[in-house]
Design a protein around this motif. Structure first.
Motif, PDB file in Angstrom:
ATOM      1  N   GLU A 157      25.987 -83.476  91.888  1.00  0.00           N
ATOM      2  CA  GLU A 157      26.808 -82.751  92.653  1.00  0.00           C
ATOM      3  C   GLU A 157      27.152 -81.345  92.094  1.00  0.00           C
ATOM      4  O   GLU A 157      28.008 -80.667  92.751  1.00  0.00           O
ATOM      5  N   ARG A 158      26.228 -80.972  91.431  1.00  0.00           N
ATOM      6  CA  ARG A 158      26.265 -79.563  90.795  1.00  0.00           C
ATOM      7  C   ARG A 158      27.447 -79.051  90.263  1.00  0.00           C
ATOM      8  O   ARG A 158      27.823 -77.831  90.429  1.00  0.00           O
ATOM      9  N   VAL A 159      28.011 -79.923  89.343  1.00  0.00           N
ATOM     10  CA  VAL A 159      29.305 -79.681  88.625  1.00  0.00           C
ATOM     11  C   VAL A 159      28.572 -79.641  87.109  1.00  0.00           C
ATOM     12  O   VAL A 159      27.818 -80.377  86.625  1.00  0.00           O
ATOM     13  N   VAL A 160      28.793 -78.414  86.569  1.00  0.00           N
ATOM     14  CA  VAL A 160      28.689 -78.389  85.092  1.00  0.00           C
ATOM     15  C   VAL A 160      29.579 -78.728  84.269  1.00  0.00           C
ATOM     16  O   VAL A 160      30.537 -78.187  84.568  1.00  0.00           O
ATOM     17  N   VAL A 161      29.227 -79.487  83.121  1.00  0.00           N
ATOM     18  CA  VAL A 161      30.607 -80.074  82.389  1.00  0.00           C
ATOM     19  C   VAL A 161      31.211 -78.954  81.455  1.00  0.00           C
ATOM     20  O   VAL A 161      32.083 -79.256  80.969  1.00  0.00           O
ATOM     21  N   GLY A 162      30.686 -77.725  81.157  1.00  0.00           N
ATOM     22  CA  GLY A 162      31.254 -76.752  80.235  1.00  0.00           C
ATOM     23  C   GLY A 162      30.274 -75.629  80.153  1.00  0.00           C
ATOM     24  O   GLY A 162      29.350 -75.465  80.915  1.00  0.00           O
ATOM     25  N   ASP A 163      30.951 -74.727  79.369  1.00  0.00           N
ATOM     26  CA  ASP A 163      30.382 -73.099  79.247  1.00  0.00           C
ATOM     27  C   ASP A 163      29.246 -73.210  78.205  1.00  0.00           C
ATOM     28  O   ASP A 163      28.254 -72.967  78.272  1.00  0.00           O
ATOM     29  N   ASP A 275      32.896 -76.250  74.370  1.00  0.00           N
ATOM     30  CA  ASP A 275      33.895 -76.751  75.311  1.00  0.00           C
ATOM     31  C   ASP A 275      33.482 -78.212  75.869  1.00  0.00           C
ATOM     32  O   ASP A 275      34.245 -78.603  76.641  1.00  0.00           O
TER      33      ASP A 275
ATOM     34  N   MET B   1      36.803 -70.960  79.453  1.00  0.00           N
ATOM     35  CA  MET B   1      35.850 -71.755  79.442  1.00  0.00           C
ATOM     36  C   MET B   1      36.083 -73.111  80.014  1.00  0.00           C
ATOM     37  O   MET B   1      37.258 -73.784  79.647  1.00  0.00           O
ATOM     38  N   SER B   2      35.476 -73.603  81.039  1.00  0.00           N
ATOM     39  CA  SER B   2      35.620 -74.579  81.680  1.00  0.00           C
ATOM     40  C   SER B   2      34.445 -75.180  82.451  1.00  0.00           C
ATOM     41  O   SER B   2      33.683 -74.369  82.769  1.00  0.00           O
ATOM     42  N   PRO B   3      34.780 -76.618  82.778  1.00  0.00           N
ATOM     43  CA  PRO B   3      33.616 -77.013  83.798  1.00  0.00           C
ATOM     44  C   PRO B   3      33.802 -76.481  85.117  1.00  0.00           C
ATOM     45  O   PRO B   3      34.806 -75.656  85.534  1.00  0.00           O
ATOM     46  N   ARG B   4      32.591 -76.215  85.946  1.00  0.00           N
ATOM     47  CA  ARG B   4      32.765 -75.407  87.156  1.00  0.00           C
ATOM     48  C   ARG B   4      31.524 -75.874  88.067  1.00  0.00           C
ATOM     49  O   ARG B   4      30.660 -76.838  87.730  1.00  0.00           O
ATOM     50  N   LEU B   5      31.699 -75.711  89.414  1.00  0.00           N
ATOM     51  CA  LEU B   5      30.918 -76.159  90.474  1.00  0.00           C
ATOM     52  C   LEU B   5      29.677 -74.838  90.635  1.00  0.00           C
ATOM     53  O   LEU B   5      30.108 -73.786  90.765  1.00  0.00           O
ATOM     54  N   VAL B   6      28.390 -75.202  90.523  1.00  0.00           N
ATOM     55  CA  VAL B   6      27.518 -74.065  90.688  1.00  0.00           C
ATOM     56  C   VAL B   6      27.535 -73.434  92.172  1.00  0.00           C
ATOM     57  O   VAL B   6      27.903 -74.230  92.989  1.00  0.00           O
ATOM     58  N   GLY B  40      34.766 -84.925  90.115  1.00  0.00           N
ATOM     59  CA  GLY B  40      33.840 -83.555  90.522  1.00  0.00           C
ATOM     60  C   GLY B  40      34.776 -82.629  90.790  1.00  0.00           C
ATOM     61  O   GLY B  40      34.823 -81.215  90.486  1.00  0.00           O
ATOM     62  N   LEU B  43      37.064 -82.007  87.713  1.00  0.00           N
ATOM     63  CA  LEU B  43      36.259 -81.167  86.888  1.00  0.00           C
ATOM     64  C   LEU B  43      36.291 -79.446  87.210  1.00  0.00           C
ATOM     65  O   LEU B  43      36.410 -78.732  86.272  1.00  0.00           O
ATOM     66  N   ALA B  44      35.678 -79.285  88.544  1.00  0.00           N
ATOM     67  CA  ALA B  44      35.446 -78.080  88.711  1.00  0.00           C
ATOM     68  C   ALA B  44      36.681 -77.174  88.942  1.00  0.00           C
ATOM     69  O   ALA B  44      36.362 -75.891  88.900  1.00  0.00           O
ATOM     70  N   ARG B  48      40.163 -81.644  82.867  1.00  0.00           N
ATOM     71  CA  ARG B  48      39.367 -82.426  82.067  1.00  0.00           C
ATOM     72  C   ARG B  48      40.057 -83.872  81.852  1.00  0.00           C
ATOM     73  O   ARG B  48      39.163 -84.687  81.595  1.00  0.00           O
TER      74      ARG B  48
END
Lengths: 487, 114
Positions: A157-163, A275, B1-6, B40, B43-44, B48
């Motif tokens: 689903e194109r979510v990346v869990v951290g930086d 993170d 700094m956090s998770p995100r959607l591309v 998702g 998180l995005a 968390r």
């Protein structure tokens, strides 16, 4: 009448099994809990994303895409997505039939899903595996993920869990996970393989002819390694994440150098800002369905990590039940596909003497050799419990800590330890039903019992954390509704 | 700094522009994209954790594929839905769950997740 084959799981093994059973002339019902075939390896993007180039995220996409279209569109195939097998009902003793397959169709964990019962002539179980994550202090902090979670979110689903992510554990799966994170735009601080360089080199370096058959896999891994190098991501062997720290979420990881037995070399601890921490120390096959079907298991690297026992035809010890893919051994997608093709052809009533089977059996045998080799190259070191502190949570659901487990194990009589510890500490009795902590708790008890003087290890009841008669949650309302007619 | 959607515009997979959706979590609105799981979406949005263990310890996504049950939420009144496996639907009313003894979650302390 056309033979009816039910295939559970539509990953590389299950999809292969369905294709081969169709080719053999059978009628196939292919069920999977996801909305699309592919399993974890070819986890597809949701339709709503309307992706023009989904293949960019995958290896072997074109062949997979052709195969899944051919199978799901086949006139003799019923493709049932979003379908959970919640129970296998064995036939009466002496009746050589596979179990009846009870399923729920509808959105994940929804209410009012449709109950159906399937009565196949042959059953192929290809449910796959999930990450095995060993506990360490802080592993229950939000921001610690299994490597599989990071990959599923990035690919699916194109979510990346951290930086800034630290990836650690054991085995070649660390590489595609790091690659997925990089592709999705995260920065990967480092990739840590707990196995020492010597152990990994020994495992991968000897008997190179066994790798020849896995050429696709080797090329894939080389690609990941090149990607890591391009992004200047350090890949370190003999090093592990031994602690995650932070206030309510991961803010830093503590890594340390390990000896060959995974004991920590004192003074080598380093703190890394991150993170997210993604860990995998191997894979746990999803054994509840094979166990429910009555399939015998064979020992894996340790007594706590068994696999389904299959013969040269992928047939289990249960009548009419075949198994394929990661439940029989961890060897990656190409090996799983070969097993699936073989299992599906034979389950579908295909001739055992068909000439193309020779090639398939050879590929399957190479896959098994590769699995043995992977297991030997990336064993879990026996001294990992040294990472634990008395207060480290071992069972995430019930928050049973290491000290409570040790106390309960020491109090219990040897033979009844597993049961007494479970009842005394609730470890393994939470919502996940020991899927995550089961092998770990069993291993800790075994080590504790073996180390205790005057308490024979052979008195310990065999660890059976895979017994889950209700394989997936079902709501009382759904249970109260009679199932739609069997087919 | 956090998770995100591309971002769709930068996605190598060639995603078309996101179809927006909105869910609420304990009454607070969260914006997501059609196709995302509830996990998702959260998180995005930088969240968390959303569940509490017996001690009150925060839990969110761990295994991401439906094995660990850490991410359970209540969706439109249905308890114990794995947020990592359930696609978010526009308008979903999500409530968080807790197993802590002092929690306000009515079913959280006894029987709710057993």
């Amino acid at each position: 009448m056309t033979r009816h084959v039910v295939v559970v799981g539509a990953g590389p093994a299950g999809l292969g099994a369905a294709a081969a059973a169709l080719r053999a002339g059978a009628r196939v019902t292919l069920v999977d809990s996801a909305e699309h075939p592919g399993g974890q390896y070819h986890r597809m993007l949701p339709d709503a994303y309307r992706a023009a180039r989904p293949g960019r995220l995958h290896h072997g996409w074109d062949a997979f895409d052709r195969l899944r279209r051919r199978v799901t569109g086949h006139p003799r195939c019923a493709w049932w997505p979003e379908t959970s097998v919640w129970m296998l009902e064995r036939s009466a003793p002496g009746e050589p039939r596979p179990p009846r397959v009870h399923v729920l169709r509808g959105p994940a964990d929804g209410s009012g899903r449709e109950r159906r019962v399937l009565e196949p002539e042959a059953l192929v179980l290809a449910p796959g595996a999930h990450d095995r994550a060993l506990p360490f202090p802080g592993w229950d902090l939000p921001g610690v993920f299994t490597a599989g979670a990071a990959q599923a979110l990035a690919k699916g689903e194109r979510v990346v869990v951290g930086d800034r992510v630290v990836v650690g554990g054991a085995g070649p799966f660390l590489l595609p996970v790091a690659a997925s994170l990089l592709e999705a735009g995260a920065s990967v601080a480092e990739v840590l393989e707990a196995g020492t360089a010597a152990a990994v080199a020994r495992g991968w370096g000897r008997r190179p002819w066994e790798l020849a058959s896995q050429a696709g896999k080797a090329g894939e891994l080389a690609g990941y390694a090149a990607l890591l190098a391009r992004h200047r991501v350090p890949y370190r062997t003999g090093r592990a994440v031994i602690e995650a720290r932070g206030d309510g979420r991961v803010e830093e990881a503590v890594t340390a150098r390990l000896r060959a037995d995974w004991s920590v070399v004192p003074g080598t601890e380093r703190t890394v800002t991150a993170d997210a921490v993604c860990v995998t120390h191997g894979f746990s096959p999803q054994l509840e369905l094979p166990v429910a079907a009555g399939c015998a298991l064979r020992a894996g690297a340790t007594p706590e990590e068994p696999f389904v026992e299959v013969d040269a035809d992928q047939l289990t010890t249960a009548p009419g039940v075949y198994a394929a893919g990661e439940v029989t051994g961890i060897a990656g997608a190409p090996a799983a596909r070969a097993e699936g093709l073989l299992a599906g052809w034979l389950a579908g009533g295909g001739a055992p003497s068909a000439p193309e089977l020779r090639r398939l059996r050879a590929r399957r045998d190479q896959g098994r050799a590769f699995a043995a080799r992977l297991a030997a190259a990336h064993p879990v070191g026996a001294a990992w419990p040294g990472w634990l502190r008395p207060g480290t949570v071992v069972c995430r659901c019930e928050e049973t800590d290491y000290a409570a487990l040790c106390r309960a194990a020491d109090d219990a009589a040897g033979g009844a330890a597993a049961r007494a510890v479970k009842l005394g500490t609730r470890a393994g009795l939470g919502p996940c039903q020991a899927r995550i902590c089961g092998p770990t708790v069993a291993e800790l008890l075994r080590r504790r019992a073996a180390g205790a003087p005057g308490r024979p290890a052979e008195g310990l009841a065999p660890a059976t954390p895979h017994h889950r008669p209700v394989a997936q949650p079902i709501r009382l309302g759904e249970l109260a509704e009679p199932p739609r007619e069997s087919e | 700094m956090s998770p995100r959607l591309v971002p769709a515009s930068a996605d190598a997979a060639g995603r078309r522009p996101d179809v927006p959706l909105r869910i609420t979590v304990d009454g607070v609105p969260y914006n997501g994209a059609a196709g995302q799981t509830i996990a998702g979406v959260l998180l995005a949005a930088g969240r968390r954790s959303w569940r509490n263990g017996p001690s009150g310890a925060p839990r969110g996504v761990f295994c991401g594929i439906g094995a660990c049950f850490d991410c359970l939420v209540t969706v439109n009144g249905d308890r114990d839905v794995r947020a990592c496996r359930r696609r978010a639907a526009d308008g979903d009313a999500v409530t968080t769950q807790s197993r802590a003894a002092d929690s306000a979650d009515p079913a959280g302390t006894d029987g709710g997740e057993r």
